[in-house]
Design a protein around this motif. Structure first.
Motif, PDB file in Angstrom:
ATOM      1  N   GLU A 394       0.846  -1.271   0.105  1.00  0.00           N
ATOM      2  CA  GLU A 394      -0.074  -0.065  -0.025  1.00  0.00           C
ATOM      3  C   GLU A 394       1.013   1.184   0.042  1.00  0.00           C
ATOM      4  O   GLU A 394       0.542   2.392  -0.783  1.00  0.00           O
ATOM      5  N   ALA A 395       1.911   1.275   0.685  1.00  0.00           N
ATOM      6  CA  ALA A 395       2.793   2.246   0.926  1.00  0.00           C
ATOM      7  C   ALA A 395       3.263   2.452  -0.390  1.00  0.00           C
ATOM      8  O   ALA A 395       3.761   3.766  -0.984  1.00  0.00           O
ATOM      9  N   ARG A 396       3.807   1.430  -1.135  1.00  0.00           N
ATOM     10  CA  ARG A 396       4.707   1.586  -2.216  1.00  0.00           C
ATOM     11  C   ARG A 396       3.661   2.162  -3.329  1.00  0.00           C
ATOM     12  O   ARG A 396       4.256   3.145  -4.291  1.00  0.00           O
ATOM     13  N   ALA A 397       2.556   1.570  -3.403  1.00  0.00           N
ATOM     14  CA  ALA A 397       1.460   2.342  -4.387  1.00  0.00           C
ATOM     15  C   ALA A 397       0.996   3.851  -4.002  1.00  0.00           C
ATOM     16  O   ALA A 397       1.109   4.391  -5.038  1.00  0.00           O
ATOM     17  N   TYR A 398       0.997   4.146  -3.091  1.00  0.00           N
ATOM     18  CA  TYR A 398       0.736   5.393  -2.634  1.00  0.00           C
ATOM     19  C   TYR A 398       1.919   6.391  -3.146  1.00  0.00           C
ATOM     20  O   TYR A 398       1.724   7.456  -3.871  1.00  0.00           O
ATOM     21  N   VAL A 399       3.131   6.114  -2.803  1.00  0.00           N
ATOM     22  CA  VAL A 399       4.278   6.732  -3.073  1.00  0.00           C
ATOM     23  C   VAL A 399       4.590   6.847  -4.543  1.00  0.00           C
ATOM     24  O   VAL A 399       4.732   7.741  -5.105  1.00  0.00           O
ATOM     25  N   LYS A 400       4.420   5.812  -5.355  1.00  0.00           N
ATOM     26  CA  LYS A 400       4.686   5.587  -6.646  1.00  0.00           C
ATOM     27  C   LYS A 400       3.885   6.447  -7.409  1.00  0.00           C
ATOM     28  O   LYS A 400       4.135   7.197  -8.474  1.00  0.00           O
ATOM     29  N   GLU A 401       2.528   6.685  -6.956  1.00  0.00           N
ATOM     30  CA  GLU A 401       1.667   7.346  -7.766  1.00  0.00           C
ATOM     31  C   GLU A 401       2.045   8.990  -7.772  1.00  0.00           C
ATOM     32  O   GLU A 401       1.978   9.558  -8.884  1.00  0.00           O
ATOM     33  N   ARG A 402       2.533   9.440  -6.557  1.00  0.00           N
ATOM     34  CA  ARG A 402       3.146  10.773  -6.525  1.00  0.00           C
ATOM     35  C   ARG A 402       4.371  10.997  -7.334  1.00  0.00           C
ATOM     36  O   ARG A 402       4.740  11.909  -7.855  1.00  0.00           O
ATOM     37  N   PHE A 403       5.274   9.894  -7.103  1.00  0.00           N
ATOM     38  CA  PHE A 403       6.588  10.130  -7.740  1.00  0.00           C
ATOM     39  C   PHE A 403       6.461   9.963  -9.355  1.00  0.00           C
ATOM     40  O   PHE A 403       7.281  11.164  -9.934  1.00  0.00           O
ATOM     41  N   GLU A 404       5.568   9.548  -9.911  1.00  0.00           N
ATOM     42  CA  GLU A 404       5.149   9.612 -11.453  1.00  0.00           C
ATOM     43  C   GLU A 404       5.056  11.201 -11.701  1.00  0.00           C
ATOM     44  O   GLU A 404       5.412  11.275 -12.880  1.00  0.00           O
ATOM     45  N   LYS A 405       4.508  11.888 -10.775  1.00  0.00           N
ATOM     46  CA  LYS A 405       4.227  13.272 -11.149  1.00  0.00           C
ATOM     47  C   LYS A 405       5.115  14.212 -11.353  1.00  0.00           C
ATOM     48  O   LYS A 405       5.253  15.159 -11.815  1.00  0.00           O
ATOM     49  N   ILE A 406       6.179  13.870 -10.158  1.00  0.00           N
ATOM     50  CA  ILE A 406       7.206  14.897  -9.906  1.00  0.00           C
ATOM     51  C   ILE A 406       8.588  14.301  -9.985  1.00  0.00           C
ATOM     52  O   ILE A 406       9.617  14.709  -9.187  1.00  0.00           O
ATOM     53  N   ARG A 407       8.638  13.115 -10.494  1.00  0.00           N
ATOM     54  CA  ARG A 407      10.057  12.416 -10.613  1.00  0.00           C
ATOM     55  C   ARG A 407      11.070  13.268 -11.142  1.00  0.00           C
ATOM     56  O   ARG A 407      10.889  14.204 -11.897  1.00  0.00           O
ATOM     57  N   THR A 408      12.290  13.356 -10.545  1.00  0.00           N
ATOM     58  CA  THR A 408      13.492  14.408 -10.895  1.00  0.00           C
ATOM     59  C   THR A 408      14.787  13.386 -11.057  1.00  0.00           C
ATOM     60  O   THR A 408      15.284  12.882 -10.150  1.00  0.00           O
ATOM     61  N   ASP A 409      15.272  13.741 -12.153  1.00  0.00           N
ATOM     62  CA  ASP A 409      16.400  12.746 -12.681  1.00  0.00           C
ATOM     63  C   ASP A 409      17.853  13.427 -12.441  1.00  0.00           C
ATOM     64  O   ASP A 409      18.825  12.625 -12.627  1.00  0.00           O
ATOM     65  N   HIS A 410      17.816  14.812 -11.829  1.00  0.00           N
ATOM     66  CA  HIS A 410      19.283  15.140 -11.556  1.00  0.00           C
ATOM     67  C   HIS A 410      19.262  15.839 -10.363  1.00  0.00           C
ATOM     68  O   HIS A 410      18.129  17.031  -9.958  1.00  0.00           O
ATOM     69  N   LYS A 411      20.094  15.905  -9.377  1.00  0.00           N
ATOM     70  CA  LYS A 411      20.042  16.552  -8.263  1.00  0.00           C
ATOM     71  C   LYS A 411      20.234  18.009  -8.438  1.00  0.00           C
ATOM     72  O   LYS A 411      19.786  18.634  -7.441  1.00  0.00           O
ATOM     73  N   PHE A 412      20.586  18.598  -9.648  1.00  0.00           N
ATOM     74  CA  PHE A 412      20.594  20.032  -9.778  1.00  0.00           C
ATOM     75  C   PHE A 412      19.557  20.540 -10.625  1.00  0.00           C
ATOM     76  O   PHE A 412      19.858  21.595 -11.222  1.00  0.00           O
ATOM     77  N   THR A 413      18.507  19.814 -10.704  1.00  0.00           N
ATOM     78  CA  THR A 413      17.349  20.314 -11.424  1.00  0.00           C
ATOM     79  C   THR A 413      16.696  21.610 -10.719  1.00  0.00           C
ATOM     80  O   THR A 413      16.360  21.456  -9.641  1.00  0.00           O
ATOM     81  N   PRO A 414      16.643  22.461 -11.493  1.00  0.00           N
ATOM     82  CA  PRO A 414      16.221  23.789 -11.215  1.00  0.00           C
ATOM     83  C   PRO A 414      14.824  23.621 -10.423  1.00  0.00           C
ATOM     84  O   PRO A 414      13.779  22.941 -10.984  1.00  0.00           O
ATOM     85  N   PRO A 415      14.270  24.457  -9.498  1.00  0.00           N
ATOM     86  CA  PRO A 415      12.845  24.442  -8.830  1.00  0.00           C
ATOM     87  C   PRO A 415      12.073  24.759 -10.070  1.00  0.00           C
ATOM     88  O   PRO A 415      12.359  25.649 -10.884  1.00  0.00           O
ATOM     89  N   ASN A 416      10.807  24.306 -10.033  1.00  0.00           N
ATOM     90  CA  ASN A 416       9.704  24.384 -10.816  1.00  0.00           C
ATOM     91  C   ASN A 416       8.361  24.636 -10.501  1.00  0.00           C
ATOM     92  O   ASN A 416       8.287  24.106  -9.215  1.00  0.00           O
ATOM     93  N   THR A 417       7.531  24.797 -11.069  1.00  0.00           N
ATOM     94  CA  THR A 417       6.255  24.881 -10.685  1.00  0.00           C
ATOM     95  C   THR A 417       5.318  23.236 -10.805  1.00  0.00           C
ATOM     96  O   THR A 417       4.365  23.586 -10.321  1.00  0.00           O
ATOM     97  N   THR A 418       5.966  22.396 -11.429  1.00  0.00           N
ATOM     98  CA  THR A 418       5.321  21.108 -11.516  1.00  0.00           C
ATOM     99  C   THR A 418       5.696  20.320 -10.280  1.00  0.00           C
ATOM    100  O   THR A 418       5.170  19.346  -9.862  1.00  0.00           O
ATOM    101  N   GLY A 419       6.846  20.394  -9.744  1.00  0.00           N
ATOM    102  CA  GLY A 419       7.326  19.997  -8.580  1.00  0.00           C
ATOM    103  C   GLY A 419       8.856  19.248  -8.891  1.00  0.00           C
ATOM    104  O   GLY A 419       8.827  18.682  -9.812  1.00  0.00           O
ATOM    105  N   THR A 420       9.556  19.209  -7.828  1.00  0.00           N
ATOM    106  CA  THR A 420      10.851  18.427  -7.857  1.00  0.00           C
ATOM    107  C   THR A 420      10.974  17.671  -6.567  1.00  0.00           C
ATOM    108  O   THR A 420      10.281  18.048  -5.553  1.00  0.00           O
ATOM    109  N   LEU A 421      11.735  16.502  -6.571  1.00  0.00           N
ATOM    110  CA  LEU A 421      12.253  15.663  -5.285  1.00  0.00           C
ATOM    111  C   LEU A 421      13.541  16.249  -5.314  1.00  0.00           C
ATOM    112  O   LEU A 421      14.376  15.928  -6.203  1.00  0.00           O
TER     113      LEU A 421
END
Length: 706
Positions: A394-421
């Protein structure tokens, strides 16, 4: 001997713990061996000192924690209470000798330690409460009236230079102590991280008189080196670039070393194009004059709030068959920089790589950033799909759904209005610091939790077709960066304000807005009318007309000076990335203790630090927790550390990382322990003040062998 903080050889023998970090090099190491791996299991409580405040007439007690690492000089222990009263105890019994109460007008910030200075019979404890640097007689607990003005110096001093706005009402305090070189007290500061931030310049004061001796501009002014790494006159409206985490000192060289934080405001730098020296830098200054020896910038044009959040550490290492004096700085994003103490050059390879530059409109992300190749990072740098929690389906499904929306592939991705992790806030190496033994082994506790950041255009909030109330507009401008536009906050560091009226009265909220509290800066620069409007908004009492929040109030904006600075984009969401039950949304470990041989840059061991008892009962392997407070290592082969959510203090075997002793504290020990010896007996002391979402405590607890 003037300025003597380490009487005789008491530091070298481990009898005393006279400085924040143990010695001026910040090693957090003791040569004591009485308590060792063979007998540590016999540790028991030797004494407890109740530093908590008594309940008021209504039975209420202020919920303040203790973060203080006390010092011990000549068998006397000095520390602070939750209300920042200074006390002196007999270090072998815990018996109180005296207690000093600061002015009730001073803001109650966090306090992580105090300083000691002496010259013959003149012995002083120097410490900060709010914007006041106090000098207290170490023998009597009385103010030294000849210091500053009636015993205190205003930490706003030295910040007003060449500015068009009044600094005196801005939030300036110091959570970590400064450091003393001879008769010079060198101070950093804590300031706001929003557009109302004061400059974070380093100041030095005379330890005898309290007079200002020198100022180093961390945001360069015209004619100074680094001025061209900012837009023209940026120093007049941009604040921050402060040292809030503490300093270390090489007394032989007469050089002070420290790390700096990011410029204000966090996450958007459209009005500060350039590398922004000396933000996010490791620095070396001449202690007597403030003249810069060298700098090493670790983040150019910071957009991720990656301050240097713990003091550096000075150590001598073996490199290529030679000994090298080094300065070591661990970072919030889990990196360890090992630099030559004289030149600031890295002892290990560091690559400057291209990074993403697709920033928000008006932004100027720097095109390259540093990547140390050794030691390897202390924690994960990028959150990937493979990192999604597996605590339960359940925890994995909950987190994965949110992760797909704001996944961030680089630690220096600049902040934006859609979201970064991102990692690096309440993460990596935190303010508790680290320990380094004489062999060059670094012991570092690390938090490994992702955070979610979503930005919003200021002009889109409260726009004419969807205006907000005046109080809401002021809240967005001054409070939303930390507590969120939805007032939901994120954990104990950034508490929710949705139902603040159930916990605080209007007068209490008004007082906190004026003076600040803990990490929260004061908003004394706002008018009383504006603060009242924010209070009404927080208590859901506003009935006035609605306005566009992107039109700053004339009184609040400082008139023609353009201060406070109003960034074009602000954080809309800034919170921990968790599962539905509040656990980190990432596979464990969530907190670790690490041992790194700095001679080679190789890890010796890494183990989880702390656990969640409710998960342990379910058979979940030790996860580790976030921790606040650092380690202390000893010649007895031990590493002592508390700081975890399970409210324990532990001893680890220095060689293996195995837990060899633990004790359940009455409240969380969110501080760094110390160890010392009195009359032939070794003690270990921790402030068990609780807080950080756990129950509040108020005790200093000493352990010794049976």
């Amino acid at each position: 001997m003037y300025g003597m903080q380490e009487p005789g050889n008491r530091l070298e023998t481990g009898h005393d713990w006279p400085n924040y970090g143990g010695n001026k090099a910040g090693n957090r190491y003791s040569p004591l061996t009485q308590i060792n791996t063979g007998n540590v299991k016999n540790l028991q409580v030797a004494w407890m000192y109740d530093a908590s405040e008594k309940p008021d007439a209504n039975g209420r007690r202020r919920e303040r924690a203790i973060q203080c690492q006390p010092i011990v000089v000549n068998g006397v222990l000095y520390g602070t209470t939750p209300e920042l009263k200074l006390f002196a105890l007999k270090a072998d019994t815990g018996e109180q000798l005296w207690k000093f109460e600061p002015s009730k007008d001073d803001r109650l910030n966090s306090n992580r330690g105090v300083m000691h200075w002496e010259n013959g019979n003149d012995k002083r404890i120097l410490y900060t409460v709010g914007a006041s640097l106090y000098a207290v007689n170490a023998q009597t607990g009385q103010l030294v009236s000849s210091f500053g003005t009636n015993g205190r110096v205003d930490l706003h001093e030295g910040l007003q230079t060449n500015l068009d706005h009044d600094v005196s009402k801005l939030s300036v305090t110091a959570t970590s102590p400064g450091i003393v070189y001879r008769n010079t007290v060198i101070m950093g500061s804590s300031v706001s991280e929003s557009g109302d931030a004061a400059p974070g310049h380093i100041r030095a004061f005379d330890a005898v008189s309290g007079k200002l001796k020198w100022v180093f501009h961390t945001i360069p002014q015209p004619g100074e080196f680094g001025y061209d790494t900012w837009p023209k006159d940026a120093y007049k409206k941009i604040g921050g670039v402060n040292n809030w985490s503490g300093m270390v000192l090489d007394e032989k060289r007469g050089v002070v070393y420290f790390g700096t934080g990011s410029p204000a405001s966090d996450f958007y730098g459209g009005d500060r194009k350039g590398a922004n020296l000396f933000a996010n830098s490791i620095m070396a200054l001449e202690a007597e004059t403030g003249k810069m020896k060298w700098y090493y910038q670790t983040i150019h044009h910071d957009l991720w709030d990656r301050d240097h959040s713990c003091p550096p550490n000075l150590i001598t290492l073996k490199r290529n068959g030679k000994t090298v004096d080094a300065v070591v700085q661990a970072s919030k994003d889990g990196l360890v920089y090992v630099l030559n103490r004289d030149t600031g050059k890295s002892l290990f390879p560091v690559e400057e790589r291209k990074v993403p530059t697709n920033g928000l409109p008006g932004e100027h992300p720097y095109p390259t950033q540093k990547f140390p190749l050794k030691p390897l990072p202390l924690n994960r740098q990028v959150y990937t799909e493979a990192d999604i929690t597996d605590l339960s389906p359940e925890a994995r499904a909950y987190v994965k759904e949110r992760f797909e929306k704001i996944r961030t592939d680089h630690k220096f991705t600049p902040p934006n209005t859609t979201g970064t992790l991102l990692f690096g806030y309440s993460g990596g190496a935190e303010w508790g610091g680290n320990s380094i033994d004489p062999d060059g082994i670094l012991y570092q506790n690390v938090n490994e939790e992702p955070w979610e950041l979503i930005m919003a255009e200021r002009a889109s909030i409260g726009k004419p077709d969807a205006p907000v109330t005046a109080g809401n507009a002021l809240y967005i401008a001054n409070c939303a960066a930390c507590h969120g536009q939805d007032r939901k906050g994120s954990g104990p560091e950034l508490p929710p304000l949705v139902d603040i009226g159930k916990k605080r009265s209007a007068d209490e909220i008004r007082a906190i807005l004026k003076t600040g509290s803990g990490r929260m800066p004061s908003f004394g620069h706002l008018s009383e009318k504006d603060r009242d409007a924010i209070v009404s908004f927080l208590l859901n009492r506003e009935t006035g007309p609605k306005v566009a929040s992107n039109q700053p109030d004339k009184a609040a904006s400082g008139g023609k000076s353009g201060f406070p600075y109003q960034p074009a984009y602000v954080s809309k969401v800034w919170r921990r990335f968790t599962d539905q039950n509040g656990y980190p949304g990432i596979k464990p470990p969530w907190g670790t203790l690490n041992a790194i041989d700095l001679n080679t840059g190789e890890y010796l061991w890494r183990v989880p630090l702390g656990e969640y008892p409710e998960l342990a009962k379910k058979g979940v392997p030790t996860t580790g927790t976030d921790s606040y407070g650092g380690p202390v290592s000893t010649a007895g082969g031990l590493v002592f550390i508390a700081g975890t959510k399970d409210e324990k203090i532990r001893a680890f075997d220095r060689k293996t990382g195995k837990v060899v002793w633990e004790y359940q504290l009455p409240a969380g020990g969110f501080a760094t322990p110390i160890t010392y010896e009195v009359a032939g007996k070794q003690y270990v002391v921790i402030a068990a003040g609780g807080g950080r979402g756990q129950k509040i405590g108020g005790n200093y607890i000493a352990f010794a062998l049976k």
